[in-house]
Design a protein around this motif. Structure first.
Motif, PDB file in Angstrom:
ATOM      1  N   PRO A  41       0.816  -1.201   0.000  1.00 38.43           N
ATOM      2  CA  PRO A  41       0.000   0.000   0.000  1.00 38.43           C
ATOM      3  C   PRO A  41       0.860   1.266   0.000  1.00 38.43           C
ATOM      4  N   GLY A  42       0.363   2.261  -0.676  1.00 35.30           N
ATOM      5  CA  GLY A  42       1.052   3.548  -0.717  1.00 35.30           C
ATOM      6  C   GLY A  42       0.552   4.363  -1.889  1.00 35.30           C
ATOM      7  N   GLY A  43       0.872   5.625  -1.872  1.00 35.14           N
ATOM      8  CA  GLY A  43       0.458   6.518  -2.940  1.00 35.14           C
ATOM      9  C   GLY A  43       1.380   6.380  -4.149  1.00 35.14           C
ATOM     10  N   ALA A  44       0.939   6.958  -5.236  1.00 36.61           N
ATOM     11  CA  ALA A  44       1.744   6.953  -6.455  1.00 36.61           C
ATOM     12  C   ALA A  44       2.979   7.823  -6.232  1.00 36.61           C
TER      13      ALA A  44
END
Length: 60
Positions: A45-48
């Motif tokens: 999980p994580g942002g771009a």
């Protein structure tokens, strides 16, 4: 001696240096896991990530 479950099939595996596939029980299970990552069945999980070219230049 430490014993762990193979992440792919659940078989109990001894965590010893002689087991070159650890934590997997076999090369087959290791390749199945790699294939799942390649098909993006698992994700971290994580942002771009941001593109540094989109940001204004910083003053020096």
């Amino acid at each position: 001696m430490t014993v762990v479950a193979c992440p792919t099939c659940g078989k109990q595996v001894e965590w010893i240096e002689a087991n070159k596939f650890r934590p997997f029980c076999s090369e087959r299970c290791k390749k199945i896991d790699l294939g799942a990552w390649a098909e993006e069945k698992f994700v971290i999980p994580g942002g771009a990530p941001s593109d540094p070219l989109d940001e204004p230049p910083t003053e020096r």
